[in-house]
Design an enzyme around this catalytic site. Sequence first.
Site, PDB file in Angstrom:
ATOM      1  N   LYS A  50      96.132  13.944 -17.463  1.00 53.39           N
ATOM      2  CA  LYS A  50      96.693  13.482 -16.182  1.00 53.39           C
ATOM      3  C   LYS A  50      95.577  12.917 -15.306  1.00 53.39           C
ATOM      4  CE  LYS A  50      97.654  15.344 -12.087  1.00 53.39           C
ATOM      5  NZ  LYS A  50      97.353  14.140 -11.291  1.00 53.39           N
ATOM      6  N   GLU A  72      85.133  21.882 -13.407  1.00 52.08           N
ATOM      7  CA  GLU A  72      83.951  21.168 -12.891  1.00 52.08           C
ATOM      8  C   GLU A  72      84.285  20.772 -11.468  1.00 52.08           C
ATOM      9  OE1 GLU A  72      83.133  18.934 -17.094  1.00 52.08           O
ATOM     10  OE2 GLU A  72      82.021  18.325 -15.338  1.00 52.08           O
ATOM     11  N   CYS A 106      80.362  13.898  -7.317  1.00 52.28           N
ATOM     12  CA  CYS A 106      80.195  15.357  -7.261  1.00 52.28           C
ATOM     13  C   CYS A 106      78.730  15.743  -7.271  1.00 52.28           C
ATOM     14  CB  CYS A 106      80.911  16.020  -8.426  1.00 52.28           C
ATOM     15  SG  CYS A 106      80.393  15.399 -10.017  1.00 52.28           S
ATOM     16  N   GLU A 137      80.999  20.061   1.171  1.00 50.67           N
ATOM     17  CA  GLU A 137      80.977  18.769   0.495  1.00 50.67           C
ATOM     18  C   GLU A 137      81.757  17.754   1.344  1.00 50.67           C
ATOM     19  OE1 GLU A 137      83.535  18.110  -2.960  1.00 50.67           O
ATOM     20  OE2 GLU A 137      81.802  17.284  -3.997  1.00 50.67           O
TER      21      GLU A 137
HETATM   22  P1  NAD Z   1      91.450  17.037  -6.230  1.00 52.86           P
HETATM   23  O1  NAD Z   1      91.057  18.436  -6.599  1.00 52.86           O
HETATM   24  O2  NAD Z   1      92.244  16.818  -5.014  1.00 52.86           O
HETATM   25  O3  NAD Z   1      92.297  16.362  -7.410  1.00 52.86           O
HETATM   26  C1  NAD Z   1      91.831  16.334  -8.739  1.00 52.86           C
HETATM   27  C2  NAD Z   1      93.003  16.307  -9.684  1.00 52.86           C
HETATM   28  O4  NAD Z   1      93.731  17.524  -9.563  1.00 52.86           O
HETATM   29  C3  NAD Z   1      93.988  15.170  -9.432  1.00 52.86           C
HETATM   30  O5  NAD Z   1      94.427  14.660 -10.661  1.00 52.86           O
HETATM   31  C4  NAD Z   1      95.118  15.876  -8.696  1.00 52.86           C
HETATM   32  O6  NAD Z   1      96.359  15.251  -8.873  1.00 52.86           O
HETATM   33  C5  NAD Z   1      95.104  17.239  -9.352  1.00 52.86           C
HETATM   34  N1  NAD Z   1      95.673  18.317  -8.546  1.00 52.86           N
HETATM   35  C6  NAD Z   1      95.719  18.430  -7.187  1.00 52.86           C
HETATM   36  N2  NAD Z   1      96.329  19.566  -6.817  1.00 52.86           N
HETATM   37  C7  NAD Z   1      96.676  20.215  -7.957  1.00 52.86           C
HETATM   38  C8  NAD Z   1      97.332  21.455  -8.233  1.00 52.86           C
HETATM   39  N3  NAD Z   1      97.752  22.277  -7.266  1.00 52.86           N
HETATM   40  N4  NAD Z   1      97.507  21.811  -9.525  1.00 52.86           N
HETATM   41  C9  NAD Z   1      97.084  21.002 -10.516  1.00 52.86           C
HETATM   42  N5  NAD Z   1      96.465  19.813 -10.331  1.00 52.86           N
HETATM   43  C10 NAD Z   1      96.255  19.424  -9.058  1.00 52.86           C
HETATM   44  O7  NAD Z   1      90.104  16.221  -6.197  1.00 52.86           O
HETATM   45  P2  NAD Z   1      89.917  14.682  -5.841  1.00 52.86           P
HETATM   46  O8  NAD Z   1      90.031  14.520  -4.361  1.00 52.86           O
HETATM   47  O9  NAD Z   1      90.741  13.862  -6.736  1.00 52.86           O
HETATM   48  O10 NAD Z   1      88.376  14.480  -6.272  1.00 52.86           O
HETATM   49  C11 NAD Z   1      87.297  14.848  -5.483  1.00 52.86           C
HETATM   50  C12 NAD Z   1      86.712  16.177  -5.928  1.00 52.86           C
HETATM   51  O11 NAD Z   1      86.376  16.151  -7.306  1.00 52.86           O
HETATM   52  C13 NAD Z   1      85.406  16.467  -5.209  1.00 52.86           C
HETATM   53  O12 NAD Z   1      85.387  17.794  -4.747  1.00 52.86           O
HETATM   54  C14 NAD Z   1      84.341  16.273  -6.288  1.00 52.86           C
HETATM   55  O13 NAD Z   1      83.164  16.998  -6.105  1.00 52.86           O
HETATM   56  C15 NAD Z   1      85.071  16.701  -7.510  1.00 52.86           C
HETATM   57  N6  NAD Z   1      84.422  16.148  -8.705  1.00 52.86           N
HETATM   58  C16 NAD Z   1      83.709  16.983  -9.534  1.00 52.86           C
HETATM   59  C17 NAD Z   1      83.065  16.459 -10.645  1.00 52.86           C
HETATM   60  C18 NAD Z   1      82.276  17.344 -11.578  1.00 52.86           C
HETATM   61  O14 NAD Z   1      81.962  16.893 -12.687  1.00 52.86           O
HETATM   62  N7  NAD Z   1      81.952  18.575 -11.185  1.00 52.86           N
HETATM   63  C19 NAD Z   1      83.154  15.099 -10.920  1.00 52.86           C
HETATM   64  C20 NAD Z   1      83.874  14.276 -10.049  1.00 52.86           C
HETATM   65  C21 NAD Z   1      84.524  14.822  -8.950  1.00 52.86           C
END
Ligand code: NAD
Length: 256
Positions: free
Chosen positions: A30, A105, A139, A240
């Site tokens: 997804k 992650e 990230c 962050e």
């Molecule tokens: P997010 O957590 O809002 O969303 C990530 C994914 O999770 C999306 O596909 C979203 O639809 C899904 N999601 C949201 N709520 C959910 C739930 N309750 N249950 C299941 N899935 C759900 O994050 P974002 O805003 O898309 O991305 C930014 C974040 O991602 C930042 O905190 C960043 O640090 C992190 N990030 C981490 C890495 C890493 O490798 N550690 C890499 C890139 C981004």
Amino acid sequence: AQIVPWNYPLLMAAWKLAPALAAGNAVVFKPSELTPVTAVKLFELIEQAGFPAGVANLVLGDGPRVGHALAAHPDVDKIAFTGGTVTGRKIMQAASGNLKKISLELGGKNPNIVFADADFEAAVEYAMFGAFANSGQVCAAGSRLLVEESICERFIERLVQRTKAIVVGSGLSDRTEMGPLISEAHLNKVLGYVESGKAEGATLLCGGNRLTGGEYAGGYFMEPTIFTDARSDMRIVKEEIFGPVLVVQTFRDEAE
Ligand code: NAD
């Protein structure tokens, strides 16, 4: 099941899918609801390449409904998630029903440390790259900068001068060095952190504003932003921001 964020959509898909498939798993992937298009293209190619039906599967939709359904589903043995820390907690809870394996992650607030004996210009360049690459939506962004006191005045002066010269604009233009943020909601969140930094007493050295009008009309652009005089208890130091906001602190010596 694999759930990923929007900040590097195709890269995220590739690095989640390839190892899982190579290890013999069937996968449901997804992408973020904000950036589904590259995943759709990739799965068209996967189908054309002749993968057996049902091995690599794409579902589209938002987190609370579709992501949650995957995290909670009793037939899913493992969740591989990349995204925000708050979401990571929800996924961990939802995954507990059938004791799924999970890998998370999550977010980061990463410091770059510059000592007085560093290669000055290289350190300035990489401090900027760490903070402003992909508009800070990384990230592993170097969103905190710790500079040794003996060089901090000269270092910060150069950093601000170079940062003010960053060309912000559309990613489709060859001149552009820094593009927009992903959405209006996210832009407002980042601007909220700028206000919080000012209110908590940090010094805004440059940037801090949304860019509007002309080529910026209709986009979510903001100026690359630098704060100094920040204390470790401030939200801009601890949380962050995931935008083009660099927070500079100084230290006396290695021991500190
Ligand atoms: P997010 O957590 O809002 O969303 C990530 C994914 O999770 C999306 O596909 C979203 O639809 C899904 N999601 C949201 N709520 C959910 C739930 N309750 N249950 C299941 N899935 C759900 O994050 P974002 O805003 O898309 O991305 C930014 C974040 O991602 C930042 O905190 C960043 O640090 C992190 N990030 C981490 C890495 C890493 O490798 N550690 C890499 C890139 C981004």
